[in-house]
Structure formats: structure tokens, C-alpha cells
Design an enzyme around this catalytic site. Sequence first.
Site, mmCIF file in Angstrom:
data_model
loop_
_atom_site.group_PDB
_atom_site.id
_atom_site.type_symbol
_atom_site.label_atom_id
_atom_site.label_comp_id
_atom_site.label_asym_id
_atom_site.label_seq_id
_atom_site.Cartn_x
_atom_site.Cartn_y
_atom_site.Cartn_z
ATOM 1 N NE ARG A 27 -4.165 -1.688 1.952
ATOM 2 C CZ ARG A 27 -5.014 -2.139 2.848
ATOM 3 N NH1 ARG A 27 -4.822 -1.891 4.121
ATOM 4 N NH2 ARG A 27 -6.058 -2.825 2.473
ATOM 5 C CD GLU A 39 -4.011 -6.479 -5.825
ATOM 6 O OE1 GLU A 39 -4.898 -7.352 -5.848
ATOM 7 O OE2 GLU A 39 -3.954 -5.622 -4.925
ATOM 8 C CD GLN A 44 -7.536 -18.321 -6.456
ATOM 9 O OE1 GLN A 44 -6.435 -17.966 -6.835
ATOM 10 N NE2 GLN A 44 -8.441 -18.788 -7.274
ATOM 11 C CB THR A 45 -2.882 -16.155 -0.826
ATOM 12 O OG1 THR A 45 -2.644 -17.190 -1.777
ATOM 13 C CG2 THR A 45 -1.879 -16.288 0.299
ATOM 14 C CG LEU A 82 1.937 -18.624 -1.844
ATOM 15 C CD1 LEU A 82 2.269 -17.518 -2.811
ATOM 16 C CD2 LEU A 82 0.806 -18.152 -0.927
ATOM 17 C CE1 TYR A 122 -10.086 -7.168 -6.224
ATOM 18 C CE2 TYR A 122 -8.093 -8.423 -6.704
ATOM 19 C CZ TYR A 122 -8.846 -7.650 -5.847
ATOM 20 O OH TYR A 122 -8.357 -7.344 -4.609
ATOM 21 C CG ASP A 140 -12.289 -8.844 -3.927
ATOM 22 O OD1 ASP A 140 -13.204 -8.092 -3.522
ATOM 23 O OD2 ASP A 140 -11.279 -9.089 -3.244
ATOM 24 C CB CYS A 201 -23.337 -3.657 11.436
ATOM 25 S SG CYS A 201 -23.510 -5.026 10.270
ATOM 26 C CB CYS A 204 -19.940 -0.660 9.191
ATOM 27 S SG CYS A 204 -19.921 -0.502 7.399
HETATM 28 S S1 SF4 Z 1 -21.876 -2.675 4.819
HETATM 29 FE FE1 SF4 Z 1 -21.394 -2.221 6.946
HETATM 30 S S2 SF4 Z 1 -23.347 -1.919 7.945
HETATM 31 FE FE2 SF4 Z 1 -23.728 -2.952 6.020
HETATM 32 S S3 SF4 Z 1 -23.725 -5.129 6.517
HETATM 33 FE FE3 SF4 Z 1 -21.651 -4.610 5.911
HETATM 34 S S4 SF4 Z 1 -20.643 -4.131 7.840
HETATM 35 FE FE4 SF4 Z 1 -22.831 -4.062 8.234
#
Ligand code: SF4
Length: 356
Positions: A27, A39, A44-45, A82, A122, A140, A201, A204
Amino acid sequence: MKKKPTPLFVRNVIPWYLREGRDLPWRATRDPYAIWLSEIILQQTRVQQGLGYFLKFLETFPNVSSLAHASEDQVFRLWQGLGYYSRAKNLHKAAKIICDQWNGEFPKTFDELKSLPGVGDYTAAAIASFAFEFPKASIDGNVLRWTSRFLGSHAPIDDPKTKKTIQLLLDDWIQDASAHSFNQASMELGAIICTPKDPQCHHCPLSEECVAFQNSLTNELPIKAKKTKVKHQLVTALFIQDNQGNWAVSKRQDNEIWGGLYALPLLFTDDTSVDIALENLLQQFDLNAKDIVIKHTWTTSHLLTHRKLQVHIFSILLEDMPRNTYKFEKWIGVEAMKNLGFPKVFSDFYKHKGLL
Ligand code: SF4
């Protein structure tokens, strides 16, 4: 004309990623060679496993030319463990193409990158955006999962039409951001917040507008149309040693499983007993069970894409017979083994035998 509102993803997820994203070596670079390596390794790893390989590859082959000039066996040897060896094969092929056809300069656009072996939509979008800020979204499984939940979409994510719709949407959103940050943030969100099980969530940055979260649908989404069927196969292999401790191996053909790698003499079978498979394998190499001592030495199971392998290895010591009596491709000892690439299942066996 009224200005289009900035998508929530750009407003919330990119700042979150810049603040809390993991510090990973690929990065911090804009070198297309290093980004491409990372990449391909990360297809797959898992990141933790891929990290060591990435550093080892960069140290051994610091640029595309050194990789192009390496032998295939050297590349496979470094890749050992791998899995999905077609990636190593394509990596090597693509390095040669970049040197021969592109004068050692990496192609810069999505379409040019996609013309390289082993580079699909991708990976092409990832390299183009990370190295050159080319505005194309990388999609992906992680990205399909968070978008499907965020939109509350019940369209199957393994349907190409769904992927196309999401590609169009994210290609529109990416115009409002740095392409590098957008794709990194999108992948990071899918990898560490919107995980397949127990998505975070409450932490998030999309939760305020996420349809799945607001409607308690996170366990239901995303939807997959097809269930992947796993095939069970038996692999019977022979560890045949001569009286100097060398053993027989052969290089797998490109069109076979583990193509390009070295393996013990072996047989893949479906629906056969181990005894019958062993009998067939011995016949294949003109070995008569009455003349030799055969010892069942090792059993393990091994997972490949869509295959579960039950592996049985039998040891045979050909003490009194000259090894050129038998038609094995190559006889190797411990030193030669260190320069060849073997599938993980055989390197595990060598470790078990104390050879590695
Ligand atoms: S996008 Fe965020 S808020 Fe929505 S399901 Fe995924 S983790 Fe939960």
C-alpha cells in the site's frame, strides 16, 4: 446544473480507511511491479500468509527483468506452499511478455494490463488504480459482499449481470475520489468490517445507509445462485528410493493438476479402493509387488479448489536393482529437492520424513 451528491462511500469509507486501514507494504508503493506481485500472490491467499511470500519474491526478484530471467523451477520453488500454481506460471510468463513486448515498462491502462496472462478484471483494475490512479473499481468477492449488503440486493453475486451492475455503480463513485484510496478502502471494508460472518456493523462507516443492517438482513445477504460441488479423489503415490537414498520424481504436465511442479510417481482415482489404486500404479511403472517390499508410510487429506484429496504414500526400497531398470523421469536427493518446486502435500511429506 445541480451538482451530484458525493456518495456516502467516498465521504465515510475513504477517511475511515486512511485513518484505520492496515499498514501493508504494497500500500506504500506506486511501483506497478511490486503491486502486481502482491495482487497475484493475494489472489486466493490470506494477507498474513501472502506477506512473507511477497517479501521473499521482492528480495529474490527485485524487478520484472530479474523475474523474467529466472527459470520456471526457481519461480515454482519460491512459490511452494502457496498453492494454485497456475498463478506462478502466469507470473513468470507475464514478466517475459513485459520485458519482450513492453521493453520492461509496465502497461498502464486497464485494457493493456488485462492482456497479460493471469490478470483478469479485478487485478487489472487494482494495478491500474494503485500504480497509475486509473479510475476503475476492483471487484472481488469481498467487494461484492459489502455492496450487496449495503444496497440490500438479492441478486445472486455469482451472476455476471450482478457483477456488471455493481461495476457500473462503483466506476461512477470512483470518479469522485483518488482511485488508489477508493479501491484500497473498498477491499479493506470487505476484508475486515463487512466480513462473511459477524460483520462489524456497529463500527462500519456505511451503517447509516446500509439496507442489510437497517433491516437485519446481514445473515441473508449476499445470495449465491450455485452451490460449489466438492469432488472427492484418491491420490496414491510412491516414494521409491534407491540404495543411495535418492528417490524418483517427475515433472507434472501443464494440463495436469500441479502442472509444472515435481511430484512423486502418483495416480489420481475416483471411487477406487487404495489397494486397487496401488496395484494400478505399480503396473504403470512395471513394478511387481512380489519382488519388492512396500510400506504404507503416510496418509493425509488435502484441499484444492473444488476437490478434496485423500493422499496415501507408499515407500519402496529398490535395494538390489539398478535404478535405470525403471522408467522414472528423475532421481533426486536432498540437495536437488531444495531447488525444485513441489506441491504442498509432498513438501509436508518430506518434512514428515525429516528430509526438509
Ligand atoms: S456494509 Fe457495513 S453496515 Fe452494512 S452489513 Fe456490511 S458491515 Fe454491516
